[in-house]
Design a protein around this motif. Structure first.
Motif, PDB file in Angstrom:
ATOM      1  N   ALA A 187       4.608  -8.755   2.152  1.00  0.00           N
ATOM      2  CA  ALA A 187       5.979  -8.246   2.012  1.00  0.00           C
ATOM      3  C   ALA A 187       6.415  -8.182   0.552  1.00  0.00           C
ATOM      4  O   ALA A 187       7.382  -7.505   0.230  1.00  0.00           O
ATOM      5  CB  ALA A 187       6.949  -9.093   2.830  1.00  0.00           C
ATOM      6  N   HIS A 188       5.704  -8.901  -0.325  1.00  0.00           N
ATOM      7  CA  HIS A 188       6.073  -8.876  -1.750  1.00  0.00           C
ATOM      8  C   HIS A 188       5.051  -8.129  -2.595  1.00  0.00           C
ATOM      9  O   HIS A 188       5.031  -8.256  -3.812  1.00  0.00           O
ATOM     10  CB  HIS A 188       6.248 -10.302  -2.276  1.00  0.00           C
TER      11      HIS A 188
ATOM     12  N   ALA B 199       4.473  -4.716  -2.626  1.00  0.00           N
ATOM     13  CA  ALA B 199       4.752  -3.318  -2.997  1.00  0.00           C
ATOM     14  C   ALA B 199       4.896  -3.219  -4.513  1.00  0.00           C
ATOM     15  O   ALA B 199       5.528  -4.058  -5.141  1.00  0.00           O
ATOM     16  CB  ALA B 199       6.017  -2.826  -2.303  1.00  0.00           C
TER      17      ALA B 199
ATOM     18  N   ARG C 105      -5.564   0.428  -6.657  1.00  0.00           N
ATOM     19  CA  ARG C 105      -4.456   1.223  -6.138  1.00  0.00           C
ATOM     20  C   ARG C 105      -3.153   0.448  -6.287  1.00  0.00           C
ATOM     21  O   ARG C 105      -3.066  -0.728  -5.959  1.00  0.00           O
ATOM     22  CB  ARG C 105      -4.693   1.528  -4.658  1.00  0.00           C
TER      23      ARG C 105
ATOM     24  N   HIS D 291       2.000   1.299  -2.478  1.00  0.00           N
ATOM     25  CA  HIS D 291       3.189   2.037  -2.093  1.00  0.00           C
ATOM     26  C   HIS D 291       3.759   1.355  -0.832  1.00  0.00           C
ATOM     27  O   HIS D 291       3.011   0.730  -0.088  1.00  0.00           O
ATOM     28  CB  HIS D 291       2.724   3.472  -1.784  1.00  0.00           C
ATOM     29  N   PRO D 292       5.067   1.469  -0.585  1.00  0.00           N
ATOM     30  CA  PRO D 292       5.584   0.859   0.654  1.00  0.00           C
ATOM     31  C   PRO D 292       4.803   1.287   1.897  1.00  0.00           C
ATOM     32  O   PRO D 292       4.586   0.474   2.802  1.00  0.00           O
ATOM     33  CB  PRO D 292       7.035   1.349   0.692  1.00  0.00           C
ATOM     34  N   HIS D 293       4.373   2.541   1.948  1.00  0.00           N
ATOM     35  CA  HIS D 293       3.624   2.985   3.136  1.00  0.00           C
ATOM     36  C   HIS D 293       2.328   2.193   3.291  1.00  0.00           C
ATOM     37  O   HIS D 293       1.900   1.903   4.406  1.00  0.00           O
ATOM     38  CB  HIS D 293       3.298   4.473   3.031  1.00  0.00           C
ATOM     39  N   ASP D 294       1.686   1.867   2.160  1.00  0.00           N
ATOM     40  CA  ASP D 294       0.446   1.091   2.215  1.00  0.00           C
ATOM     41  C   ASP D 294       0.687  -0.276   2.853  1.00  0.00           C
ATOM     42  O   ASP D 294      -0.185  -0.814   3.538  1.00  0.00           O
ATOM     43  CB  ASP D 294      -0.111   0.876   0.800  1.00  0.00           C
ATOM     44  N   ILE D 295       1.859  -0.840   2.546  1.00  0.00           N
ATOM     45  CA  ILE D 295       2.195  -2.152   3.106  1.00  0.00           C
ATOM     46  C   ILE D 295       2.183  -2.072   4.637  1.00  0.00           C
ATOM     47  O   ILE D 295       1.676  -2.961   5.318  1.00  0.00           O
ATOM     48  CB  ILE D 295       3.587  -2.615   2.604  1.00  0.00           C
ATOM     49  N   GLY D 296       2.730  -0.986   5.177  1.00  0.00           N
ATOM     50  CA  GLY D 296       2.721  -0.802   6.626  1.00  0.00           C
ATOM     51  C   GLY D 296       1.311  -0.693   7.174  1.00  0.00           C
ATOM     52  O   GLY D 296       0.986  -1.267   8.227  1.00  0.00           O
ATOM     53  N   LEU D 297       0.469   0.027   6.464  1.00  0.00           N
ATOM     54  CA  LEU D 297      -0.920   0.168   6.910  1.00  0.00           C
ATOM     55  C   LEU D 297      -1.620  -1.188   6.930  1.00  0.00           C
ATOM     56  O   LEU D 297      -2.276  -1.559   7.912  1.00  0.00           O
ATOM     57  CB  LEU D 297      -1.656   1.129   5.972  1.00  0.00           C
TER      58      LEU D 297
ATOM     59  N   ALA E 148      -0.327  -4.163   7.024  1.00  0.00           N
ATOM     60  CA  ALA E 148       0.255  -5.033   8.052  1.00  0.00           C
ATOM     61  C   ALA E 148      -0.261  -4.648   9.432  1.00  0.00           C
ATOM     62  O   ALA E 148      -0.614  -5.509  10.244  1.00  0.00           O
ATOM     63  CB  ALA E 148       1.785  -4.945   7.997  1.00  0.00           C
ATOM     64  N   ALA E 149      -0.336  -3.347   9.689  1.00  0.00           N
ATOM     65  CA  ALA E 149      -0.821  -2.903  10.994  1.00  0.00           C
ATOM     66  C   ALA E 149      -2.277  -3.310  11.196  1.00  0.00           C
ATOM     67  O   ALA E 149      -2.729  -3.494  12.335  1.00  0.00           O
ATOM     68  CB  ALA E 149      -0.671  -1.389  11.122  1.00  0.00           C
TER      69      ALA E 149
ATOM     70  N   GLY F 128      -3.464  -6.084  10.337  1.00  0.00           N
ATOM     71  CA  GLY F 128      -3.539  -7.525  10.517  1.00  0.00           C
ATOM     72  C   GLY F 128      -3.634  -8.317   9.226  1.00  0.00           C
ATOM     73  O   GLY F 128      -3.854  -9.518   9.227  1.00  0.00           O
TER      74      GLY F 128
END
Lengths: 403, 403
Positions: A40-41, A43, A161, A164-170, A172-173, A175
């Protein structure tokens, strides 16, 4: 009492080119080591190693559509004329009994036993807790099988790399909860300050807040911003004691009585480069503390401090942080509507204003102070070999935002 | 036990267009009130009022060049053949006596009495602490007079401007230490979570870290990210008690058993819009808590959560923060090398990959999960009225970084 005459007259010949200063930075300033941070930190940080999926995505067979999970072979022959009746199972059951169907939403894991999902519109209410399926589906219908998008061991994102915020979602998804990223450089700034001012008005500290904002933009931690005396002893003492990943001294780089920063660095550590073919920013310097920490000497005048930061210190911060070291502005080829004049032998920064999506004009010289430097829309860097560019020429513009 | 059948079949006809949802957000979500922050923490914030200079820049007459400050009329007739001798004054003297000269650096305030600066190269050492001036200068030579760049009362930056690091330097140089900026929206996120999972593997919480990174990118404070039960009572209770500037519920928006977020919002507050003509993101919704706080319902599947955030929730966060509400990506017109297919009546998000500076191609549909959505270089938004675009057409691409 220092009264002057200790320095050579100003001449482009005695100056180091910006390209040579950049080469020194690139050779001397390496990215920090990796550290683990919570996702979460992460990005904006730079991945220190490839991020590899530890889990499959999806982690288990799951519904691809909203509908009823069931056994596909139990729907054989179902149609609007021949509905097949299923017992409706509770939504929280982990196991599906034969002859039962369970309402699921897209993304839900399938209950054990189910191997297909019938779309909602192909199920109609039946008597007493039953549903009637009016469409036959094969096993696998309406399902996303485990690992369809990503299998364990897949490289999701590559080292280097910037996340990016989107990468954080990836991540996290997939695991992943913590990631190795390049450390955040701790930057100490010393601000040699005039203690007695001739005509009374105290000088505003433009450089402290400016440097803090710039360092944070570039991924650094402006851990200290300290005013110190503008004398050699005070500056040398600050440089000797310092523990940091990068040191900036802003002020005290001028000629004559003001030229204490370079002398202090030469005494306390190593002065590698002093005086640059850069305008504004002529009196910048580069070197190292006794402990080997890179030191950037920036002029104290706000506009010169700004541009010497952008072309030199910022590059060092970005390199330490593992980022792309280039100027962090959008760059666009645009046509200049007016001639841009520049002294040959000097890299000059020329603030520009957008006239349209494709055209700019130079505004007052950057020497006209920080007000002229920042209110325009961007700037052009005129290289040392050039005396400027004529009206109608295409130049690379660094833009603060969209024109 | 909920077994289903409570909702209408899926059809584009029953959905709200993205344009209507955006219009609702724009009508309902206003910028927060202003707050004062220290200048060093104001980068990235939005100015709530015009920033007006309280001091002149420069604040007093100062040296424009490195050299010797003196009285210009005392240099009349000086030349290389007729040098004029000056007593060299100490560098820290506030007042310059007649017949004296003081070494100054560009940017230094002038000592009282001085009205010109002679460049270093026009002064040569003389006997016993004196200097010989070999060039006559008029009063004002080598000087930047008080207020040359900015006079008190000048508007430096206008209300609504998002403060760039360079702006911080300008405001600091103008003597401003605190600025009024639009408040930072406090965003609470509730994550209705499946508590029992059919086939065993626990679902990774992709949405919490993703939303935190997105909210912070957009200028919000993700003050809470809380997993709650996916049942109506748990969601309604969370919505009733909430104190925040914006609420996001991510998950529980699907159909059937999963469709508790909309029902909970309808019960606890007001459900204004539910089900959008947006893919991925069909099950998103919009409304208000009983206290009038805007609520965004986002789907729980990571890719759908991501895109519904980007097109709807992010706009609300950016509006609250006073920022430009448009998608915060660089936008560029590029040619698609392959046909892009889209369902008419739906706004579709299509991830794309850059082939060159000017050409892109669509990658797997956004429905292929968050891995397909974020590893490419950007995305295209295909509007509702379109069935897609043919190969060779120019489309507006939102880019994550430079191609």
């Amino acid at each position: 009492v220092t009264t002057g005459f200790s320095h050579a007259a100003r001449s482009p010949a005695g100056r180091t080119s910006v390209a040579d200063a950049v080469a020194w930075i690139d050779a001397q300033v390496a990215p920090l080591a990796a550290e683990m941070v919570a996702l979460a930190h992460a990005a904006g940080r730079v991945l220190a190693q490839d991020a590899v999926a530890t889990a499959a995505m999806p982690p288990a067979d799951q519904a691809a559509i909203d509908g009823f999970a069931l056994r596909g072979d139990e729907t054989v022959g179902a149609s609007a004329y021949n509905p097949r009746s299923f017992r409706l199972a509770a939504a929280d059951g982990a196991v599906l009994a034969p002859g039962a169907a369970r309402l699921v939403s897209a993304g839900d894991p399938l209950p054990v036993g189910a191997d297909a999902v019938v779309a909602l519109e192909h199920v109609q209410p039946g008597p007493s807790g039953s549903g009637e399926v009016i469409d036959a589906v094969a096993a696998g219908h309406g399902i996303e099988p485990r690992g369809r998008h990503v299998m364990p061991g897949t490289t999701l994102l590559e080292a280097g790399r910037r996340l990016h915020p989107h990468d954080i979602g990836l991540l996290a998804a997939a695991g992943i909860t913590r990631v190795p990223v390049i450390g955040r450089p701790r930057v100490r700034c010393f601000l040699p300050t005039v203690t007695s001012v001739g005509s009374g008005a105290p000088l505003a500290d433009a450089n402290g807040p400016l440097l803090q904002a710039l360092i944070e933009r570039d991924g650094g931690d402006a851990m200290e911003l300290r005013r110190i005396g503008r004398d050699l002893a005070a500056i040398a003492q600050a440089l000797r004691a310092v523990e940091a990943d990068l040191v900036i001294v802003a002020g005290g780089t001028g000629r004559g009585a003001d030229d204490q920063a370079a002398a202090a660095l030469a005494e306390a550590g190593e002065l590698a480069i002093h005086r640059l073919a850069l305008h504004p920013g002529e009196t910048a310097g580069l070197g190292r503390t006794p402990a080997g920490v890179p030191v950037l000497l920036l002029p104290g005048a706000p506009a010169a401090c700004l541009w010497a930061y952008e072309l030199l210190a910022g590059r060092a911060v970005r390199r330490r942080a593992g980022r792309n070291p280039a100027l962090p502005f959008r760059r666009r080829e645009m046509t200049t509507a007016r001639k841009i004049v520049s002294a040959i032998g000097m890299t000059e920064i020329v603030p520009v204003r957008c006239l349209s999506e494709d055209r700019i004009e130079p505004v007052a010289s950057a020497a006209a102070g920080i007000a002229a430097a920042v209110r325009p829309d961007g700037f052009v860097v005129i290289s040392e070999g050039s005396e400027g560019v004529p009206a109608g020429a295409v130049v690379a513009v660094h833009l603060y935002a969209t024109c």
